[in-house]
Scaffold this motif. Structure first.
Motif, short mmCIF file in Angstrom:
data_model
loop_
_atom_site.label_atom_id
_atom_site.label_comp_id
_atom_site.label_asym_id
_atom_site.label_seq_id
_atom_site.Cartn_x
_atom_site.Cartn_y
_atom_site.Cartn_z
N MET A 22 35.90 22.16 -19.95
CA MET A 22 35.51 20.75 -20.10
C MET A 22 36.31 19.86 -19.15
O MET A 22 37.49 20.04 -18.99
N LYS A 23 35.63 18.98 -18.51
CA LYS A 23 36.33 18.03 -17.63
C LYS A 23 36.18 16.64 -18.21
O LYS A 23 35.11 16.26 -18.68
N LEU A 24 37.24 15.86 -18.19
CA LEU A 24 37.14 14.50 -18.70
C LEU A 24 36.29 13.68 -17.74
O LEU A 24 36.51 13.71 -16.53
N LYS A 25 35.32 12.95 -18.30
CA LYS A 25 34.39 12.23 -17.42
C LYS A 25 34.86 10.81 -17.16
O LYS A 25 34.53 10.20 -16.18
N SER A 26 35.60 10.31 -18.14
CA SER A 26 35.95 8.89 -18.05
C SER A 26 37.46 8.72 -17.94
O SER A 26 38.23 9.68 -17.99
N LYS A 27 37.88 7.47 -17.78
CA LYS A 27 39.31 7.16 -17.69
C LYS A 27 39.83 6.68 -19.04
O LYS A 27 41.00 6.83 -19.35
N TYR A 43 39.60 6.48 -23.31
CA TYR A 43 39.11 7.18 -24.51
C TYR A 43 39.68 6.58 -25.78
O TYR A 43 40.75 5.95 -25.76
N LEU A 44 38.96 6.81 -26.86
CA LEU A 44 39.56 6.63 -28.18
C LEU A 44 39.77 8.06 -28.68
O LEU A 44 38.84 8.86 -28.67
N ALA A 45 41.01 8.36 -29.06
CA ALA A 45 41.30 9.75 -29.41
C ALA A 45 42.17 9.79 -30.66
O ALA A 45 42.84 8.82 -30.99
N TRP A 46 42.13 10.94 -31.33
CA TRP A 46 42.91 11.06 -32.57
C TRP A 46 43.26 12.53 -32.84
O TRP A 46 42.62 13.44 -32.30
N ALA A 47 44.26 12.70 -33.67
CA ALA A 47 44.68 14.05 -34.04
C ALA A 47 43.67 14.62 -35.02
O ALA A 47 43.20 13.93 -35.92
N LYS A 48 43.32 15.91 -34.82
CA LYS A 48 42.37 16.55 -35.74
C LYS A 48 43.04 16.81 -37.09
O LYS A 48 42.41 16.73 -38.13
N GLU A 55 46.34 13.39 -12.95
CA GLU A 55 45.70 14.70 -13.17
C GLU A 55 46.41 15.47 -14.26
O GLU A 55 45.81 16.11 -15.10
N LYS A 56 47.73 15.41 -14.19
CA LYS A 56 48.55 16.09 -15.20
C LYS A 56 48.21 15.59 -16.58
O LYS A 56 48.10 16.34 -17.55
N GLY A 57 48.07 14.28 -16.67
CA GLY A 57 47.74 13.67 -17.95
C GLY A 57 46.39 14.16 -18.43
O GLY A 57 46.23 14.54 -19.61
N GLY A 58 45.43 14.20 -17.50
CA GLY A 58 44.11 14.69 -17.86
C GLY A 58 44.18 16.13 -18.34
O GLY A 58 43.51 16.52 -19.31
N ALA A 59 45.01 16.92 -17.68
CA ALA A 59 45.10 18.35 -18.02
C ALA A 59 45.62 18.57 -19.44
O ALA A 59 45.06 19.38 -20.19
N ILE A 60 46.66 17.86 -19.85
CA ILE A 60 47.16 18.12 -21.23
C ILE A 60 46.20 17.52 -22.26
O ILE A 60 46.06 18.06 -23.36
N PHE A 61 45.56 16.43 -21.91
CA PHE A 61 44.58 15.82 -22.80
C PHE A 61 43.43 16.82 -23.03
O PHE A 61 43.08 17.15 -24.16
N GLU A 62 42.89 17.32 -21.94
CA GLU A 62 41.78 18.30 -22.04
C GLU A 62 42.20 19.50 -22.85
O GLU A 62 41.49 19.97 -23.73
N ASN A 63 43.41 19.99 -22.54
CA ASN A 63 43.88 21.17 -23.23
C ASN A 63 44.02 20.92 -24.73
O ASN A 63 43.69 21.78 -25.55
N ALA A 64 44.50 19.72 -25.07
CA ALA A 64 44.67 19.38 -26.50
C ALA A 64 43.31 19.35 -27.18
O ALA A 64 43.17 19.73 -28.35
N MET A 65 42.28 18.93 -26.46
CA MET A 65 40.94 18.92 -27.05
C MET A 65 40.40 20.34 -27.17
O MET A 65 39.89 20.74 -28.20
N GLU A 66 40.55 21.08 -26.06
CA GLU A 66 40.01 22.45 -26.04
C GLU A 66 40.65 23.32 -27.11
O GLU A 66 40.00 24.15 -27.73
N SER A 67 41.94 23.11 -27.33
CA SER A 67 42.60 23.97 -28.32
C SER A 67 42.54 23.37 -29.73
O SER A 67 43.22 23.84 -30.63
#
Ligand SMILES: Cc1cc2nc3c(=O)[nH]c(=O)nc-3n(C[C@H](O)[C@H](O)[C@H](O)COP(=O)(O)OP(=O)(O)OC[C@H]3O[C@@H](n4cnc5c(N)ncnc54)[C@H](O)[C@@H]3O)c2cc1C
Ligand code: SF4
Ligand code: SF4
Ligand code: SF4
Ligand code: SF4
Lengths: 398, 517
Positions: A1-6, A8-13, A225-237
Motif C-alpha cells: 500500500m502506498k499513501l496517496k495523500s499528505k 490523514y485522520l488516523a487512530w490506534a486500532k 518518506e521515512k514518515g510515510g514508511a512507518i505510517f504505512e507499516n503501522a497500517m499494514e501491520s
C-alpha cells in the motif's frame, strides 16, 4: 500500500491505546509498530508521574511505550540532548514538539546524530506550561487541590483540569488561556512567542487541529518518506487505521496555525522589554541581568543547538578571574548561537538566577537570522551561516 | 541500551535541589547524566554548578570493603568492625557523621548503633550550639523556613552571607523578594559583587560587635545567616540577640544536605561536639572512631592537621561509598551505596521531607546488622512517627517552625583580637564544593589597592602566607576593602584558633606577596 495523500485522520486500532492517547493514540501505536517491525531499536517517550511530571524513558519495550500515551502540557523538557547522548548510534523513534525536532536537526547538521536513524513523530505545539505554575494555577484560579488533578487538556483556547473528588467522581473545570496569561500564568514565555506550531520538519506532524469535534482521531501530515514508511507499516501491520483528512479539516488546521502564529508574534512584541530601550539603557539592562550569572553552565548543558561539549568557545575565552561587567562566557555564548538559536527557552528555564536568557538571546539572533535568511532547525540541507558544521572535529556520527 | 531515569536530590547543600539522574549502561560503561527537574518545589528545575556537574561527584572511585588494607567481603568487614569496637570502653569511642549524604533512617540507625556500644560521643557537627544558647532559642538552630517566606519578606538582612556563593539557589528567592518590593540590606566585610542589596553596611573585621549600634535597622526583618561547624559562638549569640531584641526572624542556612534531619533525629542527651571529639582524639582519650560518609580531613579547613590527629587513633572505621583520604588510612572500610541509590529520606532546610528515590538499603543494613537488626521499614516508620506524618509529600512543609520570643543577653565580650601576620585579613567564602571536599577555585580575590601595592600584573600570582604555610594562587580584583582577601579556594591556611577549634572563625590574618614570576 502506498499513501496517496499528505493529510490523514488516523487512530490506534487497539482501543486501549486509542483511549489513553491524547487524540487517536496514533503516535503511540506508530511507535509500537516501529519497534515491533524493527524500524527502530528504542523509543524515547515520557512516563507520566502526575499531570505535572513526565520522566523521559528510552525503551525497547512496547508495553512501556503504551503506558506513556497521552500529552503532558506541564512537561517543558526538550529531548534533543537525550537523543545526542543516548541515541547517536541507535535507531530511535520519538515524539517531537517543533523545538525538539529543530534541535535534533541542528545537531544532525553538526554531525552529532544521524537523521537516517531517527524517526521524528512530530506533535503540533501550542506550548507548554511550567509544572509548578500549573500547580499554583490549579489552586488559585481553579480552586482545586493540585494533587487531586488527574488529567489536563488544552482545547479551543481553554485549559481543562479534571480532578478526582472523594468517592472517585471526576470534576472538570476550565479557564481561558488568554485570561490566565493576562494574569501571568499559562504557557512559558518562550512558548507564548514561539511561531513554529506544526513540526513539518519532522517525519510526521500530528495534532488535533483539523479533527472533527468529538472524534478520537489524530490529524497526521506526512512530511518525509521515512514518515510515510512507518505510517504505512503501522497500517499494514494492523496497529493503525486511517482515512484521508477532509478538505475542511485541512483548511481549519491551517487557519488555526495562522491564528496561533499571529498571536505568538504579538506576544513577542509585548514581551520585548529590550528593543524600545535606548542604547545605554539596554546595556544597563544586560549588565543588570547578566551580572547575576553564577557560571553554573546549565544554559550550555541544556541548549538543544549547542554541540560544542569540550570544544566550547564560550568557555575558551572565559576566565573567572576577570572582572568584566558581563563575563566573556555570556558574551560569547550569545554570539556563538546567534545563527542557530531556536528560542526554545530551555536556557531560561534552568538558569538558577532567573536571567531572561531567551529574551536577551533573541535580541541578537533574530536580527541575525533575518538578515542571513536562515531559520534554524527547519531543513537539514541548509547549513548554518557560521558554517561551523565544516569545522567540527568531534563528530559523533559519520 | 536501556536508560533509567530517577528522581533524585542534590547532596551539595541543605537546599536539596531536585533533579533527574539518568543512568545508561552500554557494555561495561555506565554513564550518569544530570537533568533538570522542573517539578521540584525547592529549586523549580534549576541547579547551581555543583548540581549541574553532579555526575562528576558520582564518578569518583568507589570504596571497597577492607580490613587493614586487605579487601574482604562486606560481612567480614562488618563482623570485624563490631568485634573491634567491643574492645573499647564507651568513652573511648566516638561516632561522627557530617550529614551530607546521610538519610534520616541512617541517622536513627547510627545513633542506635552508637548506643549499642554505650557511646555518647556522637556528632553531626552542630551539637555545641545547643549548649551555648537559651533553650527557647534552639528552634532557630533546629528549623529553617520555607522559601515562600523569603519571597514574601518585606525586609531582608543578609548577615555575612553571599547567597550567590554560599547557597546559590537561595539567591533567586531574594531576587524575587526584591521584585515583590522587599528592601535588602547587606551586612558584610565587603560589598556583594552582584550588588544585590539596596543598602550595604560594611563592618570592619575587628569591630563586628559594633553592628549592635545599628540595631534599629534590623527591626521586623528576616535575617538570613549561616551556621556551620566553624561558626563562632559569639557570632551566633550576636545574631540571636539582634533577632530577639528587634522582633525579627532568623533563618540560618547550613552546609550539609540533611543538617535538619541530623539535628532532629540525632537529638539527645550527652552528644559530643565535633571539635571536642577531635580534641579528645588529640589528647588520646578517644581511641576509636566510626566515621559515616564523612571525610573530615577533606571537609574541614586545616585538613592536614586533622589527618594527623586521626592517625593517633587505635581504630578508624570509615563507612562510605567513595574513596577519601580518610578511607585510605582507615583500619576498616565498609562500602555503602552512592547517595542517589539510597532508599530513604532527608529533611531540607525548608523543612520538606524528601524521598531520595533509590532502592538500596546497603549502608543502613551494614549498621543495623551490627546493631538492633531492624528492617528499613521499621526505621522509616520511626522517622514518620517522630515527625507525626502519615505520608511524604515534597510539596508539604513537614518540619514547621513557630516563632517564639526568647531572652538573649547582650553579647558583651569584644571579639578577641585576631592574632597573626600583619597586613591582610583572609576570609573563606564557602560554597557547596568547599564543604564536599572539592577544590573549585584556584584564585583569591584581592582589592585594587593590594594589586597596586604589590605591583601585580595580569597573569601574575600571589602568595598567601601564614607563618610556615604558603599558598600560591591566582588572583581576581574585586571591589573589596584594602585589607581584605576573599577565598573560595580551600587552602592550608586556616583560622588561628587551632588550639580551640570551637573558637574558629572564617577570618584570619595573613600576609600577601607577589609570587616570583
Ligand atoms: C505540550 C504539547 C502541546 C500540544 N499542543 C497542540 C496544539 O496546540 N494543537 C494540536 O493540534 N496538537 C497539540 N499537541 C499534540 C496533541 O496533544 C497530541 O499529542 C497529538 O495529537 C498526538 O495525539 P496521539 O493520541 O496520536 O498521541 P499519543 O498516542 O497520546 O502519544 C503522545 C506521545 O507524546 C509524548 N508526550 C507527552 N507529553 C510530551 C511532551 N510534553 N513533550 C514531548 N512528548 C510528549 C507521550 O509520551 C506520547 O509518546 C500538543 C502536544 C504536546 C505534548
Ligand atoms: S518552544 Fe514552541 S515548540 Fe517548544 S514547547 Fe514551546 S511552543 Fe512548543
Ligand atoms: S540559546 Fe536558549 S533559547 Fe536558544 S536554542 Fe539554546 S536553550 Fe534554546
Ligand atoms: S544558566 Fe544562568 S547562571 Fe548558569 S551559566 Fe547560564 S546564565 Fe549563568
Ligand atoms: S549544591 Fe545546593 S544549591 Fe546547588 S544544586 Fe545542590 S542543593 Fe542546589
Amino acid at each position: 500500500m502506498k499513501l496517496k495523500s499528505k493529510y490523514y485522520l488516523a487512530w490506534a486500532k487497539d482501543e486501549k491505546i486509542r483511549k489513553k492517547g491524547a487524540n487517536g493514540g496514533f503516535v503511540t501505536a506508530t511507535l509500537v509498530s516501529a519497534l515491533e517491525n524493527d524500524f527502530i531499536d528504542a523509543a524515547l517517550v515520557f512516563e507520566k508521574k502526575s499531570v505535572y511530571e513526565g520522566i523521559p524513558v528510552l525503551t525497547s519495550d512496547p508495553e512501556v511505550v503504551k503506558k506513556c500515551a497521552g500529552s503532558l502540557h506541564g512537561v517543558p523538557i526538550n529531548l534533543t540532548r537525550f537523543v545526542v547522548e543516548y541515541a547517536a548510534k541507535k535507531r530511535i523513534g520519538l515524539p517531537t514538539k517543533p523545538c525538539d525536532a529543530r534541535g535534533i536537526i541542528e545537531q544532525a547538521k553538526r554531525r552529532q546524530v544521524n537523521l537516517d536513524n531517527i524517526f521524528m513523530i512530530g506533535l503540533n505545539c501550542g506550548g507548554t506550561l511550567h509544572p509548578l505554575r500549573m500547580r499554583e494555577m490549579a489552586a488559585v484560579f481553579y480552586g482545586l487541590d493540585p494533587d487531586s488533578v488527574v488529567r489536563e487538556e488544552i482545547k479551543e483556547g481553554k485549559i481543562f483540569l479534571i480532578s478526582e473528588e472523594e468517592g472517585g467522581e471526576e470534576k472538570e473545570k476550565w479557564m481561558k488561556i488568554d485570561e490566565l496569561e493576562q494574569k501571568g500564568y499559562g504557557r512559558r514565555d518562550a512558548c507564548k512567542s514561539c511561531t513554529v506550531k506544526i513540526p513539518t520538519m519532522a517525519d510526521l506532524a500530528c495534532g488535533n487541529w483539523g479533527v472533527p469535534q468529538g472524534e478520537e482521531k489524530t490529524f497526521v501530515e506526512v512530511c518525509s518518506e521515512k514518515g510515510g514508511a512507518i505510517f504505512e507499516n503501522a497500517m499494514e501491520s494492523g496497529y493503525v487505521e486511517a482515512e484521508e483528512a477532509p478538505g475542511k479539516g485541512i483548511e481549519a488546521r491551517k487557519k488555526i496555525e495562522a491564528g496561533m502564529q499571529k498571536l505568538a508574534a504579538s506576544w513577542k512584541e509585548r514581551m520585548d522589554e529590550v528593543s524600545t530601550l535606548s542604547r545605554s539603557e539596554r546595556f544597563e539592562f544586560y549588565v543588570d541581568e547578566l551580572k547575576n550569572c553564577i557560571h553554573c553552565g546549565a544554559c550550555k548543558a541544556v541548549c538543544p543547538v549547542c554541540a560544542c561539549e569540550d570544544d566550547s568557545k564560550c568557555l575558551d575565552m572565559n576566565d573567572e578571574r576577570d572582572s568584566y561587567a558581563i563575563s566573556m562566557y555570556n558574551v560569547l555564548r550569545i554570539f556563538h548561537l546567534m545563527d542557530s538559536c531556536i528560542h526554545c527557552g530551555q536556557c531560561e528555564d534552568v538558569c538558577p538566577v532567573d536571567i531572561p536568557l531567551t529574551l536577551i538571546q533573541r535580541r541578537f539572533s533574530e536580527r541575525m537570522q533575518r538578515h542571513l535568511g536562515y531559520v534554524p532547525g527547519m531543513d537539514i540541507t541548509e547549513k548554518p551561516p557560521l558554517y561551523e558544521t565544516e569545522l567540527r572535529w568531534s563528530a559523533r556520527v559519520e | 541500551m536501556e536508560m533509567e531515569t530517577k528522581s533524585s536530590i542534590c547532596p551539595g547543600c541543605s537546599i536539596g535541589c531536585g533533579l533527574y539522574l539518568l543512568q545508561a549502561e552500554e557494555g561495561e560503561e555506565r554513564k550518569i547524566k544530570i537533568l533538570h527537574r522542573p517539578t521540584s518545589p525547592m529549586n523549580e528545575g534549576k541547579l547551581c554548578k555543583f548540581g549541574t556537574d553532579l555526575h562528576m561527584y558520582y564518578e569518583r572511585e568507589v570504596l571497597n570493603n577492607s580490613v587493614e588494607g586487605g579487601e574482604v567481603k562486606q560481612e567480614e568487614a562488618i563482623r570485624e568492625a563490631k568485634e573491634r569496637l567491643k574492645g573499647f570502653k564507651p568513652d573511648e569511642l566516638a561516632f561522627i557523621a557530617l550529614p551530607s549524604t546521610i538519610t534520616n533512617e541512617e541517622i536513627l540507625s547510627f545513633v542506635s548503633l552508637a548506643s549499642e556500644f554505650g557511646c555518647e560521643n556522637v556528632s553531626f557537627g552542630f551539637e555545641r550550639f545547643f549548649r551555648e544558647i537559651p533553650e527557647e532559642a534552639s528552634y532557630i538552630i533546629e528549623r529553617g523556613l520555607p522559601f515562600s517566606e523569603v519571597e514574601k519578606a518585606t525586609k531582608i538582612i543578609l548577615f555575612f552571607l553571599d547567597p550567590f556563593v554560599h547557597y546559590p539557589l537561595l539567591a533567586r528567592r531574594i531576587l524575587k523578594a526584591k521584585k515583590n518590593g522587599a528592601r535588602v540590606i547587606e551586612v558584610s566585610f565587603a560589598k556583594n559583587e552582584r550588588k544585590i542589596a539596596d543598602e550595604v553596611v560594611l563592618v570592619e573585621p575587628m569591630e563586628i560587635e559594633r553592628i549592635k549600634e545599628k540595631k534599629e535597622m534590623f527591626a521586623d526583618s528576616l535575617i538570613i545567616g549561616e551556621l556551620t561547624p566553624y561558626t563562632d559562638s559569639q557570632f551566633l549569640a550576636l545574631m540571636l540577640w539582634l533577632t530577639a531584641s528587634t522582633s525579627s526572624r532568623l533563618f540560618l542556612f547550613k552546609p550539609f544536605l540533611n543538617s535538619t534531619g541530623a539535628i532532629l533525629f540525632g537529638k539527645g542527651s550527652g552528644r559530643g561536639d565535633l571539635s571536642e571529639i577531635i580534641e579528645g582524639i588529640e589528647r588520646g582519650e578517644i581511641k576509636a572512631l566510626y566515621s559515616l560518609e564523612t571525610d573530615i580531613a577533606g571537609a574541614m579547613l586545616g585538613g592536614e592537621e586533622v589527618a594527623e590527629t586521626i592517625s593517633k587513633l587505635d581504630l578508624l572505621i570509615e563507612q562510605n561509598a567513595f574513596r577519601t583520604p580518610l578511607s585510605d588510612v582507615a583500619n576498616i572500610t565498609i562500602c555503602s551505596e552512592p547517595f542517589f541509590m539510597k532508599k530513604g529520606t532527608i529533611v531540607n532546610i525548608e523543612g520538606r521531607l524528601l524521598d531520595i528515590g533509590g532502592e538500596s538499603e546497603k549502608g543502613l543494613q551494614a549498621m543495623e546488622s551490627m546493631g538492633k537488626g531492624r528492617t528499613y521499614e521499621e526505621v522509616h516508620e520511626e522517622v514518620k512517627r517522630k515527625l507525626g506524618l502519615a505520608e511524604i509529600s515534597e510539596f508539604e512543609i513537614a518540619v514547621k517552625r513557630e516563632e517564639k520570643s526568647f531572652e538573649m543577653a547582650e553579647p558583651k565580650a569584644e571579639i578577641e583580637e585576631i592574632k597573626g601576620e600583619e597586613g591582610y585579613f583572609l576570609r573563606y567564602k564557602t560554597n557547596p564544593f568547599f564543604w564536599n571536599g572539592i577544590q573549585s577555585k584556584n584564585f583569591v580575590e584581592i582589592s585594587p589597592a593590594a594589586m597596586r601595592k604589590l605591583g601585580l600584573f595580569r597573569g601574575d600570582e600571589v602568595e598567601v602566607v601564614q607563618g610556615e604555610r604558603k599558598e600560591r594562587m591566582g588572583f581576581k580584583i574585586s571591589e573589596l576593602p584594602d585589607y581584605l582577601i576573599l577565598s573560595e579556594a580551600k587552602m592550608s591556611i586556616k583560622p588561628l584558633y587551632v588550639a580551640e577549634p570551637h573558637r574558629m572563625e572564617m577570618l584570619t590574618r595573613v600576609e600577601l606577596r607577589r609570587a616570583k614570576r
